[in-house]
Every structure is written in C-alpha cells, then in structure tokens.
Design a protein around this motif. Structure first.
Motif, short mmCIF file in Angstrom:
data_model
loop_
_atom_site.label_atom_id
_atom_site.label_comp_id
_atom_site.label_asym_id
_atom_site.label_seq_id
_atom_site.Cartn_x
_atom_site.Cartn_y
_atom_site.Cartn_z
N ARG A 102 0.83 -1.21 0.00
CA ARG A 102 0.00 0.00 0.00
C ARG A 102 0.86 1.25 0.00
O ARG A 102 0.53 2.26 -0.66
N ALA A 103 1.99 1.21 0.73
CA ALA A 103 2.89 2.37 0.74
C ALA A 103 3.48 2.62 -0.64
O ALA A 103 3.55 3.77 -1.10
N LEU A 104 3.90 1.57 -1.32
CA LEU A 104 4.47 1.72 -2.67
C LEU A 104 3.42 2.22 -3.64
O LEU A 104 3.71 3.06 -4.51
N ALA A 105 2.19 1.73 -3.53
CA ALA A 105 1.12 2.22 -4.39
C ALA A 105 0.85 3.70 -4.16
O ALA A 105 0.64 4.47 -5.10
N ALA A 106 0.90 4.11 -2.88
CA ALA A 106 0.69 5.53 -2.56
C ALA A 106 1.80 6.38 -3.13
O ALA A 106 1.55 7.49 -3.66
N LEU A 107 3.05 5.91 -3.05
CA LEU A 107 4.17 6.66 -3.60
C LEU A 107 4.08 6.75 -5.13
O LEU A 107 4.42 7.79 -5.72
N GLU A 108 3.63 5.69 -5.76
CA GLU A 108 3.47 5.72 -7.22
C GLU A 108 2.36 6.68 -7.62
O GLU A 108 2.51 7.45 -8.60
N GLN A 109 1.27 6.68 -6.88
CA GLN A 109 0.19 7.62 -7.16
C GLN A 109 0.66 9.06 -6.96
O GLN A 109 0.31 9.96 -7.73
N ALA A 110 1.47 9.28 -5.93
CA ALA A 110 1.98 10.62 -5.68
C ALA A 110 2.87 11.09 -6.82
O ALA A 110 2.80 12.25 -7.24
N PRO A 137 -6.08 8.48 6.17
CA PRO A 137 -7.55 8.47 6.28
C PRO A 137 -8.15 7.06 6.26
O PRO A 137 -9.10 6.78 7.00
N ASP A 138 -7.62 6.16 5.42
CA ASP A 138 -8.19 4.82 5.29
C ASP A 138 -7.43 3.75 6.06
O ASP A 138 -8.01 2.71 6.42
N PHE A 139 -6.12 3.99 6.27
CA PHE A 139 -5.29 2.99 6.94
C PHE A 139 -4.44 3.68 8.03
O PHE A 139 -3.22 3.82 7.89
N PRO A 140 -5.08 4.13 9.10
CA PRO A 140 -4.34 4.86 10.14
C PRO A 140 -3.24 4.03 10.79
O PRO A 140 -2.19 4.57 11.16
N GLU A 141 -3.45 2.72 10.93
CA GLU A 141 -2.40 1.88 11.54
C GLU A 141 -1.19 1.78 10.62
O GLU A 141 -0.05 1.78 11.10
N ASP A 142 -1.41 1.70 9.31
CA ASP A 142 -0.30 1.71 8.36
C ASP A 142 0.49 3.00 8.49
O ASP A 142 1.73 2.99 8.51
N ALA A 143 -0.24 4.10 8.56
CA ALA A 143 0.42 5.41 8.66
C ALA A 143 1.27 5.51 9.92
O ALA A 143 2.39 6.03 9.90
N ALA A 144 0.74 4.99 11.03
CA ALA A 144 1.49 5.04 12.29
C ALA A 144 2.75 4.19 12.20
O ALA A 144 3.80 4.57 12.71
N LEU A 145 2.67 3.04 11.54
CA LEU A 145 3.83 2.18 11.38
C LEU A 145 4.88 2.84 10.50
O LEU A 145 6.08 2.82 10.80
N LEU A 146 4.44 3.44 9.40
CA LEU A 146 5.38 4.11 8.49
C LEU A 146 6.07 5.29 9.16
O LEU A 146 7.23 5.59 8.87
N ALA A 147 5.37 5.96 10.06
CA ALA A 147 5.96 7.11 10.76
C ALA A 147 7.14 6.69 11.63
O ALA A 147 8.03 7.49 11.90
#
Length: 372
Positions: free
Chosen positions: A161-169, A305-315
């Motif tokens: 999901r992180a890689l997909a977000a970076l590609e979209q960005a 917004p959709d994956f708050p736990e992912d965001a916390a882990l990435l931080a």
C-alpha cells in the motif's frame, strides 16, 4: 559555546597527526580502520569518545591508565548516567545541547560497549601504547539474545500500500509543469522499491555505481539476470540479484531523470544527487536515509484516512526496515536460507536465521488449532 566538552577528533580523522594528545592520535588511528564501513565507524567512534570523556572527566585519568575494574565502573556508569550527561538524540557535537548519551544504556548496549572497548585496548596493546590489554583473559559479556522484532519490518500488505501511494503521488505531478516535484517523487518511489526488492543497506545503495551492474545469461530460462556488485560490511564483496521489479524501478527512475542506465555501458552513481553537475558524485548514506523517511511520511499522509495503523507504522519506520522486510519475506518464501544470507551479505548464517520469525497472527492461528 558547547555545554559539554567535545574531543578535537575531526581534524585528526581528516589528517592524522601527532600533536601531543597521544590518546586522540591512537583513537583516530584505530577508527580509520573502519572508514569503509560507516555504520561500524560511527558506533565505534561514539562509544570510544564516551570512554575518553568519562576517563578524563569522571575518573580524572587518561584511557591508557584504565584497568579492568575501571571498565566495569564505566559500564555501571552507562547504566545510570547523571543528568548532565544526557541530551536529545541526533544533535551535532558542536551544538550547546549535545551530550554523550540520550539516556541509560541497556544490557545489550553495555555488552556491545565492553566489546568495543576491548577491541580498542587490544589495538593499544598491539601498537605498544599500553603494556597489556586490561580486559585480556576477562570473561566476555554474554551476548544478548538477538532477535529481529516483528515490528521492525513492514508487513507485505503495508509495504504494497505504501508503494502504491508513492506511485500515485509521483503520477500526480505533471512532468512538464512540475518537473522538480515529479523528479523528487520518482526518486522516493525508486529508493523504497529498490531497497525493498534487493535487501541492500542504505550505505550500499549510496555507493552503488552503474559500472557495478553485471548481466549474466541464464540459459535455463533463456533470460538475462542482472546483478549489482556490492562492497558490504567488513569489505566483503558480493553480487546482489536485481529482480524484475527492481529493474523496472531503476528504469522508471532513470528515465524520469533523463539519465541512462545500461549495464556494462554506463558509469556513474546509481542514485543521483538532487543537484548533480558532473554525473560522478555519489550521495551519502544520510541522503538515502532522508529520502526513505520523506517517502514514508508522504505515503503515511496518503494512507492515514483509510489505513491509520499503516500510517502510524510508516511514521516509525527507517530504511533498515526495508532490509528486514526483504529478509523476512525471502525467508518465508521459496528462497533457500543460504541464498537469502548471500543476498543480504551476512557474515554468519545464524544472522539470516533470525528472519525466520513467525508472524504473531500466524502463531495465534496455529495455537487455536490445539485442543488439548
């Protein structure tokens, strides 16, 4: 003015010289053995600077006069340092807030400190600075049980999901009207995807050169295999396999930056500096660290917004988490553990076996099957 004494070591490391401070001269000579392994160099410098400062400021004597009991006192000091020795992390030595420690040092940290101090004492004895190593014959600290904690890697769904977000960005920026923003976004995407698919250390990516890309023909499947020749820890050379995803990431990144990447034909840094002029300047590993942290922050912002736990882990994640992610997924998959070890450049297979940790949820599901 700095609020804490700082050793005048930088000039000696840049140009070793004898100027009356025999301890710092010996310390610089010892550390320069590790200049090609930056992580080891920093760890040894940090620990031995602390020892010199403690010997001078607390014990009131030179390191050359320390004995085994003094070293044990130093280790106890690390466990309970006074407040004036503690300061914030990642502060430059010349900053007024710099201190040798960021808090008490745990058991594994003190064991590592004793090993580093012992290595320096052995060097001092070998070079005639002291009569004998005061720790020679003493029991070495028992190694702490080493484990790669589950939270120190990114689970595969989170990484994807992180890689997909970076590609979209990256795709969101128009290359014609926002060229710089697009280039930097492409750079973040490349670094994360390349590290995740190769298991490289950040220092190895920083030093990687196009001239070290090697192509080998695989006659069994009729395809060409790409490798990167890497000089890793301990000056050990190895060939790192570059899979199709990493190859595509490299091609996309170099195309976005209008830079060629033809194995066997081109030379120059694999990862280009933001303002390259001569095409030959490699970035530092701190730059790679910053790129990954920026990438994780950008991905977290999109996922929150959709994956708050992912965001916390990435931080919380660092570049080394990508190496752990590669090792974890490779050890779980079809790659033999010996090949995982060679890919990662581990000196011992025991280190690679640590990646065979079992996912907590997987373990819980297995436990549920027991009805004793």
């Amino acid at each position: 003015m700095n609020g804490f004494p700082v050793l005048a070591l930088d000039a000696r490391l840049a140009r070793p010289r004898a100027d009356g401070d025999a301890e710092l001269e010996a310390l610089a000579e010892f550390l320069l053995q590790y200049r090609d392994t930056p992580e080891t160099f920093r760890a040894y410098r940090r620990e031995l600077e602390r020892l010199v400062l403690w010997a001078r400021g607390v014990r009131g004597c030179p390191v050359f006069a320390l004995r085994a009991l003094d070293v044990q006192a130093y280790l106890r000091f690390l466990a309970e340092p006074p407040a004036d020795w503690i300061g914030p992390r990642q502060v430059r030595r010349r900053h007024p807030d710099w201190r040798p420690l960021s808090g008490p040092v745990g058991g594994s940290g003190r064991a590592r400190a004793q090993l580093i101090v012992g290595a320096w004492f052995a060097f001092l004895a070998r070079t005639g600075r002291i009569a004998r190593n005061p720790l020679e014959g003493h029991r070495r600290p028992r190694a702490a049980a080493r484990r790669i904690r589950v939270e120190r890697h990114l689970p595969l769904p989170v990484l994807r999901r992180a890689l997909a977000a970076l590609e979209q960005a990256a795709d969101a920026f128009d290359a014609a009207t926002e060229p710089l923003a697009r280039r930097l976004a492409e750079r973040r995407l490349f670094v994360v995807r390349f590290l995740a698919n190769t298991g490289l250390r950040r220092a190895e990516l920083a030093r990687a050169d196009l001239a070290d890309l090697l192509m080998h023909e695989d006659r069994e499947c009729g395809a060409d295999c790409l490798f990167l020749r890497v000089l890793g820890k301990g000056a050990r050379e190895r060939l790192v396999a570059i899979n199709a995803t990493a190859r595509e990431a490299l091609a996309r990144y170099r195309t976005a930056w209008r830079a060629p990447a033809r194995p066997g034909l081109d030379a120059g840094p694999l990862l280009l500096p933001a303002r390259a002029r001569d095409g030959r300047t490699h970035v530092g590993e701190a730059t790679v660290y910053g790129i990954v942290r920026d990438a994780f922050a950008a991905a977290a912002a999109r996922l929150r917004p959709d994956f708050p736990e992912d965001a916390a882990l990435l931080a919380r994640a660092s570049p080394h988490w990508l190496r752990h992610s590669f090792g974890t997924e490779a050890a779980r998959g079809a790659m033999p553990i010996e090949l995982v070890s060679e890919q990662l450049g581990h000196a011992s297979l025991d280190t690679t076996l640590l990646y065979r940790h079992t996912d907590l949820l997987e373990r819980a599901r297995a436990a549920e099957t027991l009805a004793l």
